[in-house]
Scaffold this motif. Sequence first.
Motif, PDB file in Angstrom:
ATOM      1  N   TYR A 137       0.838  -1.209   0.000  1.00 39.33           N
ATOM      2  CA  TYR A 137       0.000   0.000   0.000  1.00 39.33           C
ATOM      3  C   TYR A 137       0.873   1.260   0.000  1.00 39.33           C
ATOM      4  O   TYR A 137       0.625   2.202  -0.735  1.00 39.33           O
ATOM      5  CB  TYR A 137      -0.929  -0.010   1.221  1.00 39.33           C
ATOM      6  CG  TYR A 137      -1.825   1.195   1.296  1.00 39.33           C
ATOM      7  CD1 TYR A 137      -2.941   1.300   0.468  1.00 39.33           C
ATOM      8  CD2 TYR A 137      -1.562   2.228   2.190  1.00 39.33           C
ATOM      9  CE1 TYR A 137      -3.763   2.413   0.528  1.00 39.33           C
ATOM     10  CE2 TYR A 137      -2.379   3.335   2.255  1.00 39.33           C
ATOM     11  CZ  TYR A 137      -3.482   3.426   1.421  1.00 39.33           C
ATOM     12  OH  TYR A 137      -4.293   4.528   1.491  1.00 39.33           O
ATOM     13  N   THR A 154      -3.144  -0.107  -4.989  1.00 38.09           N
ATOM     14  CA  THR A 154      -4.475   0.144  -4.441  1.00 38.09           C
ATOM     15  C   THR A 154      -4.897  -1.040  -3.591  1.00 38.09           C
ATOM     16  O   THR A 154      -4.325  -2.137  -3.693  1.00 38.09           O
ATOM     17  CB  THR A 154      -5.510   0.349  -5.564  1.00 38.09           C
ATOM     18  OG1 THR A 154      -5.652  -0.879  -6.286  1.00 38.09           O
ATOM     19  CG2 THR A 154      -5.116   1.486  -6.496  1.00 38.09           C
ATOM     20  N   THR A 165      -7.561  -2.755  -3.895  1.00 33.40           N
ATOM     21  CA  THR A 165      -8.075  -3.800  -4.787  1.00 33.40           C
ATOM     22  C   THR A 165      -6.942  -4.610  -5.389  1.00 33.40           C
ATOM     23  O   THR A 165      -7.030  -5.849  -5.471  1.00 33.40           O
ATOM     24  CB  THR A 165      -8.929  -3.171  -5.898  1.00 33.40           C
ATOM     25  OG1 THR A 165      -9.955  -2.369  -5.295  1.00 33.40           O
ATOM     26  CG2 THR A 165      -9.563  -4.227  -6.781  1.00 33.40           C
ATOM     27  N   GLU A 166      -5.876  -3.953  -5.798  1.00 25.85           N
ATOM     28  CA  GLU A 166      -4.722  -4.669  -6.361  1.00 25.85           C
ATOM     29  C   GLU A 166      -4.090  -5.601  -5.322  1.00 25.85           C
ATOM     30  O   GLU A 166      -3.764  -6.753  -5.614  1.00 25.85           O
ATOM     31  CB  GLU A 166      -3.674  -3.675  -6.873  1.00 25.85           C
ATOM     32  CG  GLU A 166      -4.095  -2.905  -8.093  1.00 25.85           C
ATOM     33  CD  GLU A 166      -3.143  -1.771  -8.441  1.00 25.85           C
ATOM     34  OE1 GLU A 166      -3.107  -1.390  -9.621  1.00 25.85           O
ATOM     35  OE2 GLU A 166      -2.430  -1.258  -7.541  1.00 25.85           O
ATOM     36  N   HIS A 179      -7.689  -2.945   4.563  1.00 22.53           N
ATOM     37  CA  HIS A 179      -7.982  -1.580   5.024  1.00 22.53           C
ATOM     38  C   HIS A 179      -7.832  -1.485   6.539  1.00 22.53           C
ATOM     39  O   HIS A 179      -7.266  -0.523   7.066  1.00 22.53           O
ATOM     40  CB  HIS A 179      -9.395  -1.175   4.601  1.00 22.53           C
ATOM     41  CG  HIS A 179      -9.757   0.208   5.015  1.00 22.53           C
ATOM     42  ND1 HIS A 179     -10.486   0.470   6.141  1.00 22.53           N
ATOM     43  CD2 HIS A 179      -9.463   1.414   4.459  1.00 22.53           C
ATOM     44  CE1 HIS A 179     -10.646   1.774   6.260  1.00 22.53           C
ATOM     45  NE2 HIS A 179     -10.033   2.366   5.253  1.00 22.53           N
TER      46      HIS A 179
END
Length: 85
Positions: free
Chosen positions: A58, A63, A65-66, A79
Amino acid sequence: MLKHNVTCPNCGASRCIKNGRVNGKQTYLCKECFSRFSTDRVRKRYSKEIKKQAVLMYRDGFTLTEISKRLNIKVQTIHYWIKNN
């Protein structure tokens, strides 16, 4: 009636009572921390290395999603790790 043979997975207390059923499985309520839980729940744990790798990815510009697709981990989990790191 207190169940002394069931311990809370959240706080470790043994003051737990039966508190209904979910999908046919008995649930309990901890009288100390008021956590509701089932004794046969399976909690997926990730190693510190995986968590560290996700946070570093990160910070390197990937991202959520990646990262999720590459490591096969839910976006919400990644997250949470980033937010609490």
